[in-house]
Write a protein that holds these residues in place. Sequence first.
Motif, PDB file in Angstrom:
ATOM      1  N   GLU A  12      -9.815   7.139  -1.362  1.00 22.66           N
ATOM      2  CA  GLU A  12      -9.194   6.799  -0.085  1.00 22.66           C
ATOM      3  C   GLU A  12      -8.950   8.077   0.724  1.00 22.66           C
ATOM      4  O   GLU A  12      -9.103   9.187   0.204  1.00 22.66           O
ATOM      5  N   THR A  53      -4.374  -1.555  -3.488  1.00 23.20           N
ATOM      6  CA  THR A  53      -5.226  -0.718  -2.635  1.00 23.20           C
ATOM      7  C   THR A  53      -5.778  -1.572  -1.495  1.00 23.20           C
ATOM      8  O   THR A  53      -5.772  -2.809  -1.556  1.00 23.20           O
ATOM      9  N   SER A  54      -6.314  -0.887  -0.493  1.00 16.40           N
ATOM     10  CA  SER A  54      -6.804  -1.626   0.673  1.00 16.40           C
ATOM     11  C   SER A  54      -7.932  -2.574   0.287  1.00 16.40           C
ATOM     12  O   SER A  54      -7.995  -3.708   0.773  1.00 16.40           O
ATOM     13  N   ARG A  93      -8.801   3.706  -5.044  1.00 16.58           N
ATOM     14  CA  ARG A  93      -7.750   4.634  -4.602  1.00 16.58           C
ATOM     15  C   ARG A  93      -8.182   6.089  -4.778  1.00 16.58           C
ATOM     16  O   ARG A  93      -7.658   6.977  -4.115  1.00 16.58           O
ATOM     17  N   LEU A 123       0.841  -1.208   0.000  1.00 13.45           N
ATOM     18  CA  LEU A 123       0.000   0.000   0.000  1.00 13.45           C
ATOM     19  C   LEU A 123       0.871   1.250   0.000  1.00 13.45           C
ATOM     20  O   LEU A 123       0.581   2.221  -0.706  1.00 13.45           O
TER      21      LEU A 123
END
Length: 207
Positions: free
Chosen positions: A186, A108-109, A183, A102
Amino acid sequence: MRIGLIGSGRIGSTVARLAIAQGHDVVLSNSRGPDSLADLVASLGPHASAATSTGAAAAGDIVVVTIPLRAVPDVPVEPLAGKVVIDTNNYYPQRDGHITALDSGETTSAELLAAHLGDARVVKAFNSIEASQLLNDGQPAGSPDRRALPIAGDDADAKKVVTELIDSFGYDVVDAGPLAEGRRFEPSTPASGARLTADSLRVALGP
Ligand SMILES: NC(=O)c1ccc[n+]([C@@H]2O[C@H](COP(=O)([O-])OP(=O)(O)OC[C@H]3O[C@@H](n4cnc5c(N)ncnc54)[C@H](OP(=O)(O)O)[C@@H]3O)[C@@H](O)[C@H]2O)c1
């Protein structure tokens, strides 16, 4: 519909409250076990119950994963196969510890959760709005200046299901594209945190 919650903190309990208000049943879970959720279940009323995280995952038609990102490896995999899974998680290195993939922007998470789950149909949602606002900012469809929330995901049918749920909670929805585009909303992006209409959210998400 029955909604399973993996994580029943600020966002999980808020999603549960909104879902019950729309006539759904919810099954809550956390890391400490169902007994620790007795007060929350009682406050939510007869459409709420508590289970283990595996039980909540198995029970939900939709399952919301709403935990600190560092706990993603604990999310049960088998009961979520093929299901619509909503990912509300954000990455905060000071809370979650540094995750190299990350920090480098390689993934991405939400993609981390999707990779952990394998077969689930993950949709990123509810990560860009503060819990108390999520509870209170909703308005009926067609209201002037109705707030919009972004989603991202790779499965069109799953995104449709999640869009309908979010709309029922009182928000327009803007599809930011595939899961990797999560993303764009975020933390610390222009699309995160602010109260934006659909038109202004599209601008904030970027081209
Ligand atoms: N708060 C916000 O306004 C907000 C807004 C957008 C996105 N988010 C993101 O959404 C996620 C949840 O945020 P939150 O504020 O709701 O967090 P929170 O209030 O701290 O609640 C976290 C929940 O996750 C549970 N949990 C922790 N580890 C677990 C595990 N291994 N298995 C199952 N459950 C576990 C906790 O249970 P125990 O208490 O039993 O450990 C608790 O119910 C986070 O990633 C956060 O960054 C938060």
